[in-house]
Write an enzyme that holds these catalytic residues in place. Structure first.
Site, PDB file in Angstrom:
ATOM      1  N   TRP A 214       0.989   5.688  -1.655  1.00  0.00           N
ATOM      2  CA  TRP A 214       0.595   6.674  -2.672  1.00  0.00           C
ATOM      3  C   TRP A 214       1.623   6.822  -3.788  1.00  0.00           C
ATOM      4  O   TRP A 214       1.283   7.188  -4.895  1.00  0.00           O
ATOM      5  CB  TRP A 214       0.392   8.036  -2.005  1.00  0.00           C
TER       6      TRP A 214
ATOM      7  N   TYR B  48       0.826  -1.220   0.000  1.00  0.00           N
ATOM      8  CA  TYR B  48       0.000   0.000   0.000  1.00  0.00           C
ATOM      9  C   TYR B  48       0.853   1.259   0.000  1.00  0.00           C
ATOM     10  O   TYR B  48       1.899   1.315   0.645  1.00  0.00           O
ATOM     11  CB  TYR B  48      -0.900   0.022   1.240  1.00  0.00           C
TER      12      TYR B  48
HETATM   13  N1  LIG Z   1      -1.582  18.571   3.025  1.00  0.00           N
HETATM   14  C1  LIG Z   1      -1.998  17.284   2.994  1.00  0.00           C
HETATM   15  N2  LIG Z   1      -3.237  17.005   2.544  1.00  0.00           N
HETATM   16  C2  LIG Z   1      -3.685  15.718   2.544  1.00  0.00           C
HETATM   17  C3  LIG Z   1      -2.861  14.644   2.929  1.00  0.00           C
HETATM   18  C4  LIG Z   1      -1.540  14.973   3.396  1.00  0.00           C
HETATM   19  O1  LIG Z   1      -0.757  14.085   3.780  1.00  0.00           O
HETATM   20  N3  LIG Z   1      -1.152  16.287   3.418  1.00  0.00           N
HETATM   21  N4  LIG Z   1      -3.321  13.359   2.863  1.00  0.00           N
HETATM   22  C5  LIG Z   1      -4.480  13.080   1.995  1.00  0.00           C
HETATM   23  C6  LIG Z   1      -5.096  11.789   2.345  1.00  0.00           C
HETATM   24  S1  LIG Z   1      -4.275  10.362   1.878  1.00  0.00           S
HETATM   25  C7  LIG Z   1      -6.295  11.676   2.954  1.00  0.00           C
HETATM   26  S2  LIG Z   1      -6.968  10.127   3.241  1.00  0.00           S
HETATM   27  C8  LIG Z   1      -7.076  12.862   3.359  1.00  0.00           C
HETATM   28  C9  LIG Z   1      -7.613  12.668   4.774  1.00  0.00           C
HETATM   29  O2  LIG Z   1      -8.556  13.606   5.098  1.00  0.00           O
HETATM   30  P1  LIG Z   1      -9.108  13.606   6.625  1.00  0.00           P
HETATM   31  O3  LIG Z   1      -9.329  12.229   7.072  1.00  0.00           O
HETATM   32  O4  LIG Z   1     -10.251  14.516   6.715  1.00  0.00           O
HETATM   33  O5  LIG Z   1      -7.842  14.244   7.335  1.00  0.00           O
HETATM   34  P2  LIG Z   1      -7.274  14.467   8.780  1.00  0.00           P
HETATM   35  O6  LIG Z   1      -6.307  15.579   8.599  1.00  0.00           O
HETATM   36  O7  LIG Z   1      -6.787  13.201   9.374  1.00  0.00           O
HETATM   37  O8  LIG Z   1      -8.487  14.922   9.673  1.00  0.00           O
HETATM   38  C10 LIG Z   1      -9.231  16.100   9.474  1.00  0.00           C
HETATM   39  C11 LIG Z   1      -9.695  16.630  10.803  1.00  0.00           C
HETATM   40  O9  LIG Z   1     -10.645  15.757  11.410  1.00  0.00           O
HETATM   41  C12 LIG Z   1     -10.689  16.100  12.781  1.00  0.00           C
HETATM   42  N5  LIG Z   1     -11.024  14.936  13.583  1.00  0.00           N
HETATM   43  C13 LIG Z   1     -10.225  13.898  13.923  1.00  0.00           C
HETATM   44  N6  LIG Z   1     -10.888  13.029  14.711  1.00  0.00           N
HETATM   45  C14 LIG Z   1     -12.133  13.537  14.870  1.00  0.00           C
HETATM   46  C15 LIG Z   1     -13.293  13.110  15.577  1.00  0.00           C
HETATM   47  O10 LIG Z   1     -13.334  12.067  16.231  1.00  0.00           O
HETATM   48  N7  LIG Z   1     -14.396  13.907  15.498  1.00  0.00           N
HETATM   49  C16 LIG Z   1     -14.408  15.058  14.772  1.00  0.00           C
HETATM   50  N8  LIG Z   1     -15.544  15.758  14.730  1.00  0.00           N
HETATM   51  N9  LIG Z   1     -13.323  15.493  14.115  1.00  0.00           N
HETATM   52  C17 LIG Z   1     -12.213  14.739  14.153  1.00  0.00           C
HETATM   53  C18 LIG Z   1      -9.315  16.598  13.163  1.00  0.00           C
HETATM   54  O11 LIG Z   1      -9.412  17.816  13.875  1.00  0.00           O
HETATM   55  C19 LIG Z   1      -8.596  16.702  11.841  1.00  0.00           C
HETATM   56  O12 LIG Z   1      -7.854  17.882  11.707  1.00  0.00           O
HETATM   57  O13 LIG Z   1      -6.244  14.019   3.335  1.00  0.00           O
HETATM   58  C20 LIG Z   1      -5.541  14.167   2.102  1.00  0.00           C
HETATM   59  N10 LIG Z   1      -4.947  15.491   2.096  1.00  0.00           N
HETATM   60  N1  LIG Z   2      -1.331   8.228  12.580  1.00  0.00           N
HETATM   61  C1  LIG Z   2      -1.828   8.265  11.355  1.00  0.00           C
HETATM   62  N2  LIG Z   2      -1.348   7.444  10.406  1.00  0.00           N
HETATM   63  C2  LIG Z   2      -1.859   7.477   9.171  1.00  0.00           C
HETATM   64  C3  LIG Z   2      -2.893   8.388   8.832  1.00  0.00           C
HETATM   65  C4  LIG Z   2      -3.384   9.247   9.854  1.00  0.00           C
HETATM   66  O1  LIG Z   2      -4.315  10.047   9.627  1.00  0.00           O
HETATM   67  N3  LIG Z   2      -2.818   9.168  11.093  1.00  0.00           N
HETATM   68  N4  LIG Z   2      -3.367   8.438   7.563  1.00  0.00           N
HETATM   69  C5  LIG Z   2      -3.277   7.224   6.771  1.00  0.00           C
HETATM   70  C6  LIG Z   2      -3.587   7.473   5.362  1.00  0.00           C
HETATM   71  S1  LIG Z   2      -5.129   8.150   5.049  1.00  0.00           S
HETATM   72  C7  LIG Z   2      -2.757   7.154   4.354  1.00  0.00           C
HETATM   73  S2  LIG Z   2      -3.311   7.338   2.740  1.00  0.00           S
HETATM   74  C8  LIG Z   2      -1.429   6.576   4.605  1.00  0.00           C
HETATM   75  C9  LIG Z   2      -0.358   7.039   3.598  1.00  0.00           C
HETATM   76  O2  LIG Z   2       0.730   6.194   3.643  1.00  0.00           O
HETATM   77  P1  LIG Z   2       1.745   6.056   2.417  1.00  0.00           P
HETATM   78  O3  LIG Z   2       1.032   6.219   1.130  1.00  0.00           O
HETATM   79  O4  LIG Z   2       2.504   4.807   2.611  1.00  0.00           O
HETATM   80  O5  LIG Z   2       2.681   7.311   2.659  1.00  0.00           O
HETATM   81  P2  LIG Z   2       3.655   8.095   1.678  1.00  0.00           P
HETATM   82  O6  LIG Z   2       4.535   8.899   2.551  1.00  0.00           O
HETATM   83  O7  LIG Z   2       2.862   8.821   0.652  1.00  0.00           O
HETATM   84  O8  LIG Z   2       4.501   6.927   1.020  1.00  0.00           O
HETATM   85  C10 LIG Z   2       4.765   6.832  -0.340  1.00  0.00           C
HETATM   86  C11 LIG Z   2       6.193   6.354  -0.513  1.00  0.00           C
HETATM   87  O9  LIG Z   2       6.408   6.092  -1.905  1.00  0.00           O
HETATM   88  C12 LIG Z   2       7.691   6.596  -2.277  1.00  0.00           C
HETATM   89  N5  LIG Z   2       7.661   6.859  -3.727  1.00  0.00           N
HETATM   90  C13 LIG Z   2       7.262   7.970  -4.379  1.00  0.00           C
HETATM   91  N6  LIG Z   2       7.326   7.791  -5.707  1.00  0.00           N
HETATM   92  C14 LIG Z   2       7.788   6.539  -5.911  1.00  0.00           C
HETATM   93  C15 LIG Z   2       8.059   5.777  -7.080  1.00  0.00           C
HETATM   94  O10 LIG Z   2       7.869   6.217  -8.210  1.00  0.00           O
HETATM   95  N7  LIG Z   2       8.536   4.509  -6.907  1.00  0.00           N
HETATM   96  C16 LIG Z   2       8.748   3.972  -5.674  1.00  0.00           C
HETATM   97  N8  LIG Z   2       9.216   2.735  -5.613  1.00  0.00           N
HETATM   98  N9  LIG Z   2       8.490   4.684  -4.547  1.00  0.00           N
HETATM   99  C17 LIG Z   2       8.001   5.936  -4.659  1.00  0.00           C
HETATM  100  C18 LIG Z   2       7.865   7.826  -1.435  1.00  0.00           C
HETATM  101  O11 LIG Z   2       9.223   8.165  -1.311  1.00  0.00           O
HETATM  102  C19 LIG Z   2       7.214   7.402  -0.106  1.00  0.00           C
HETATM  103  O12 LIG Z   2       8.140   6.863   0.781  1.00  0.00           O
HETATM  104  O13 LIG Z   2      -1.013   6.886   5.929  1.00  0.00           O
HETATM  105  C20 LIG Z   2      -1.951   6.460   6.906  1.00  0.00           C
HETATM  106  N10 LIG Z   2      -1.371   6.634   8.218  1.00  0.00           N
HETATM  107 MO   LIG Z   3      -5.318   8.546   2.760  1.00  0.00          MO
END
Ligand SMILES: Nc1nc2c(c(=O)[nH]1)N[C@H]1C(S)=C(S)[C@@H](COP(=O)(O)OP(=O)(O)OC[C@H]3O[C@@H](n4cnc5c(=O)[nH]c(N)nc54)[C@H](O)[C@@H]3O)O[C@H]1N2
Ligand SMILES: Nc1nc2c(c(=O)[nH]1)N[C@H]1C(S)=C(S)[C@@H](COP(=O)(O)OP(=O)(O)OC[C@H]3O[C@@H](n4cnc5c(=O)[nH]c(N)nc54)[C@H](O)[C@@H]3O)O[C@H]1N2
Ligand SMILES: [Mo]
Length: 782
Positions: free
Chosen positions: A122, A120
């Site tokens: 991104w 898994y």
């Molecule tokens: N800049 C930036 N943007 C991103 C990402 C990133 O890594 N960087 N990641 C992307 C990805 S993969 C995803 S999945 C999305 C995720 O999008 P979200 O899941 O919405 O992202 P989060 O930042 O985890 O949470 C948003 C807010 O939810 C609130 N929250 C947490 N727990 C609770 C709760 O129990 N109740 C309520 N009411 N609020 C709560 C927190 O205050 C938090 O700031 O974001 C995407 N956007």
């Molecule tokens: N505590 C906590 N943990 C969380 C979350 C949270 O809200 N709280 N959010 C979760 C969510 S929603 C998500 S989506 C996950 C995200 O978790 P990941 O998707 O595993 O996080 P990334 O840091 O985007 O990892 C992508 C990796 O791919 C590598 N990469 C980039 N391009 C390439 C390429 O072309 N080839 C190869 N081989 N590698 C490449 C990058 O260097 C990086 O290390 O994290 C989850 N974990």
């Molecule tokens: Mo995510």
């Protein structure tokens, strides 16, 4: 044929696409010199600031590397030394031979099921060099692998939704009510978890124009009111001028039940809608009214659980029933213990208001979580690099990776099924960072000590690469040609190779082609195409997909010349479930009843107490109301970082600039900090029974008392590498989070159900080591 893209030096700036925006890139002598946001982007992301440094950073993996003792003898090397032992850099041919031999050995001894290739993550934007497609196609060509299913983003709600309303990606992503329909019709938007602007920096696969701020501004200007229900005030952008209601994290289901109680008991529920479009309201009511458990779900009942005055709850329910109300839920709410419940309950509330299928009313799950959600776009299903077929059944739920590694042969339940964890002997990870994304990293360290072989393709020396046996250096998206095209964004970008591969890095495609050749299936893997020929082939398929959708796409040569192509945006607003509302007989839902299921016989029939037949208040294992709060009183919100995408480019300028004494910033309520003698800028230690990490303190009154926020993504930097108990000196919150599924239904990740305590850290500061390459030992002369 060498399937790697042949880099050509070009002096003109060229376009590239990332998950956080589209850029024009200039370079000189093989180095990036500037990265300029796409001219039409009204609100470019700060994340762009990471790229210049990160792409040339000293932590780029430059040559294939093998863990020292593994190179001596893979079968005798101690797996517990992973993460601690130095590496030996070796030539490509030797490294590919070694990896191919390991793949063959493991398949021969244990079968394809023993190879875990869920992998898994991104990775980078671009349709062809999509890392998951590459590794999955390779492993399928090899006879299959144990895969993973669902995402870290929304596993719980995407498992739940088909049972109660329909397929997640169709209803939540493809057919979400578009912003124009919201702007024209909504009176009130009630946002559970806010709609954080920083999260809309991102769109998986690429973004042209960042439009969330623009849309929210238009919606506010049209007279719509916003209510932000979230522990953090800034989860609602300023343009919303939102009222802030701050419940304790993980208490939303109680709040929603109380809203439902008021709607029902004050005659505000739309009985005609419930009758015609839903099933099971009558079976939910005895629970709501307390007839089954003696606990009516009144505002007074909820007030003590959520920390919100009962009157505020009553007033909100009445207000929601007064006009056109849209209920939105951020994905964060379901990344918590019993995370299915708030999503189910939000849909029940929307059904009680009777506005599902009307413009500006109903519900949405994920507005603001990515830039694409709500964009008025024609959803074209673009082609990808074909992955082939995997004959190995039963993928593991994605977030159960540590359990799978640690408990081979053990039973578990998932979405109504009894399953067994496979016996995994080889792990191949490409394009993801489990040492970023997995909860309870100490447990993952132990999990990564189980397999016989771990192979990782990475761009940087992340902790995942450091815990591998064989590491292949992958090119970044700046070093290869590709095309970015996504369903939810109108912009298509031709991504040119701006710089040559750094060090000896190769494209994932070239790495897998080299392995496939050694394993005797090169032709199946490459189909005789070079990387460039694949890009052309995929574009031809995209043109065909466009034609099917009635949208003409330019020839590749024209796209390459112009760099970008903006598809037309949709003139017709999209209204979620409008067809169903107009005629539920002709357009039934895909649920068993064809209606919205407030009670699900299917789910109830499984008898799993952690997700009964209708939404219920179950609390969570760790939250303010749980026993653990006596020792660890602060609720940790490890939300998405505003300075990077997950862990990507944490070594880049924007991310590094946000650190405090080199540590990831953590925000505490001013009073919580004062009670612990913590001042802004102090280094603090967050800890609980699972682990500990350092962070830099920021203080704020915009975070609820009793809550601490530490974003994900600081590169895991254990003080004692390889030790599951090690403190992370850098601030990765996943050393603290709890690794357990949301429920047996979704088995989603539960990072947002974590309690901690915090103290000032007055000891000498341990150095950050993760921003330097690991230790290498010189190769022995042959
Ligand atoms: N800049 C930036 N943007 C991103 C990402 C990133 O890594 N960087 N990641 C992307 C990805 S993969 C995803 S999945 C999305 C995720 O999008 P979200 O899941 O919405 O992202 P989060 O930042 O985890 O949470 C948003 C807010 O939810 C609130 N929250 C947490 N727990 C609770 C709760 O129990 N109740 C309520 N009411 N609020 C709560 C927190 O205050 C938090 O700031 O974001 C995407 N956007
Ligand atoms: N505590 C906590 N943990 C969380 C979350 C949270 O809200 N709280 N959010 C979760 C969510 S929603 C998500 S989506 C996950 C995200 O978790 P990941 O998707 O595993 O996080 P990334 O840091 O985007 O990892 C992508 C990796 O791919 C590598 N990469 C980039 N391009 C390439 C390429 O072309 N080839 C190869 N081989 N590698 C490449 C990058 O260097 C990086 O290390 O994290 C989850 N974990
Ligand atoms: Mo995510």
């Amino acid at each position: 044929m060498f399937p790697q893209y042949a880099w050509k030096n070009m002096t003109e700036p060229r376009h590239t696409a990332t998950h956080w925006g589209t850029y024009k890139v200039a370079c000189e002598n093989g180095r990036l010199t500037s990265v300029t946001p796409f001219a039409d982007d009204p609100d470019p992301s700060d994340l762009g600031g990471n790229m210049l440094d990160a792409i040339h950073h000293e932590t780029r993996i430059r040559r294939p590397a093998v863990r020292e003792s593994f190179l001596k003898d893979p079968t005798r090397s101690d797996p517990r030394a992973r993460g601690a032992e130095p590496f030996v850099e070796i030539p490509w041919d030797e490294a590919l031979d070694l990896a191919a031999a390991e793949l063959k050995r493991v398949r021969g001894s244990y079968g394809n099921e023993a190879i875990f290739g869920g992998s898994y993550g991104w990775a980078s934007a671009g349709r062809f060099h999509h890392a998951q497609s590459q590794v999955h196609r390779f492993l399928n060509g090899f006879g299959g692998y144990t895969a993973s299913t669902d995402t870290y983003s929304y596993a719980a709600v995407s498992a739940l939704m088909p049972h109660i309303v329909g397929p997640f990606s169709k209803l939540v992503l493809d057919e979400a009510t578009s912003w124009d329909a919201v702007a024209d019709h909504a009176d009130l938007i009630v946002m559970f978890g806010g709609m954080s602007l920083k999260n809309a920096d991102i769109n998986a696969g690429g973004v042209g124009r960042h439009t969330l701020k623009e849309w929210l501004g238009k919606i506010r200007a049209s007279g719509t009111d916003f209510i932000n229900i979230s522990p953090i005030r800034t989860d609602a952008p300023d343009v919303c001028e939102a009222d802030w209601i701050a419940p304790h994290p993980n208490s939303d289901t109680a709040l929603m039940l109380a809203l439902a109680y008021v709607l029902h008991t004050e005659g505000l529920a739309d009985r005609a809608f419930l009758e015609r479009y839903t099933t099971g309201y009558d079976r939910f009511l005895p629970y709501l009214l307390g007839q089954v458990d003696g606990v009516p779900k009144t505002p007074d009942w909820a007030a003590s659980l959520c920390g919100i005055p009962a009157q505020t709850i009553t007033d909100l329910a009445r207000r929601m029933a007064q006009g056109r109300t849209m209920i939105t839920v951020a994905w964060a709410l379901q990344r918590a213990d019993h995370g299915e419940q708030p999503c189910w309950m939000a849909i029940v509330l929307a059904a009680m208001l009777g506005q599902i299928g009307l413009p500006g009313g109903g519900f949405g799950v994920g507005y603001g979580c990515a830039n694409g959600v709500g964009n008025p776009t024609h959803a074209i299903r673009f082609p990808a690099f074909p992955q082939g077929k995997n004959p190995i059944p039963d993928p593991i739920p994605v977030a159960r990776i540590s359990d799978a590694l640690l408990s081979p042969g053990q039973p578990y339940r998932f979405n109504g099924q009894d399953r067994t964890y496979p016996d995994l002997r080889l792990v191949y990870w490409t394009g993801g960072n489990p040492f970023h994304h997995q909860m309870d990293l100490g447990k993952l360290v132990r999990g990564f000590q189980q397999p016989e072989t771990i192979i990782v393709n990475e761009v940087w020396w992340t902790a995942t690469a450091r815990h591998a046996d064989i590491v292949f250096p992958a090119t970044s998206s700046f070093e290869r040609r590709d095309i970015s095209m996504v369903r939810w964004d109108p912009l298509i970008t031709h991504m040119d190779a701006a710089i040559p591969p750094q060090g000896d890095a190769r494209d994932d495609y070239a790495i897998f082609a080299g392995l496939a050749e050694r394993l005797g299936f090169a032709d199946t893997f490459t189909e005789g195409r070079s990387a460039d020929e694949w890009v052309s082939h995929i574009w031809e398929n995209a043109q065909q997909a466009g034609e099917t959708a009635g949208i003409a796409l330019p020839d590749l040569a024209d796209l390459a010349r112009d760099g970008t192509h903006a598809r037309p945006i949709s003139e017709t607003p999209c209204v979620l479930l409008a067809d169903f509302r107009a005629d539920p007989k002709t357009h039934p839902l895909s649920t068993p009843s064809g209606k919205i299921e407030i009670f699900s016989d299917v789910i109830a029939g499984w008898g799993d107490p952690d997700c009964p037949g209708h939404p219920v208040w179950l609390g969570s294992y760790e939250w303010r109301g749980s026993k653990a709060a006596e020792i660890y009183p602060l609720h940790l919100i490890s939300n998405q970082p505003k300075t990077r995408l997950h862990s990507q480019m944490d070594c880049g300028a924007t991310s590094v600039a946000s650190k405090i004494k080199g540590r990831e910033p953590a925000t505490l309520n001013t009073a919580d900090a004062a009670a612990r003698g913590i001042k802004a800028g102090d280094v603090i230690k967050l800890f609980n029974a699972r682990g500990s990490c350092l962070a830099g303190a920021e203080l704020s009154d915009d975070i609820k008392l009793g809550v601490i926020q530490l974003s994900t993504g600081a590169w895991y930097d254990p003080e004692t590498p390889g030790d599951p108990q090690a403190m992370c000196v850098h601030g990765n919150p996943n050393v603290l989070t709890r690794d357990a599924g949301t429920s047996t239904l979704g088995q989603g990740p539960t990072a947002h159900s974590t309690l901690v305590e915090v103290a000032r850290f007055d000891e000498p500061l341990p150095p950050i080591t993760v921003f330097s390459p690991p230790e290498f030992v010189p190769t022995e002369p042959k």
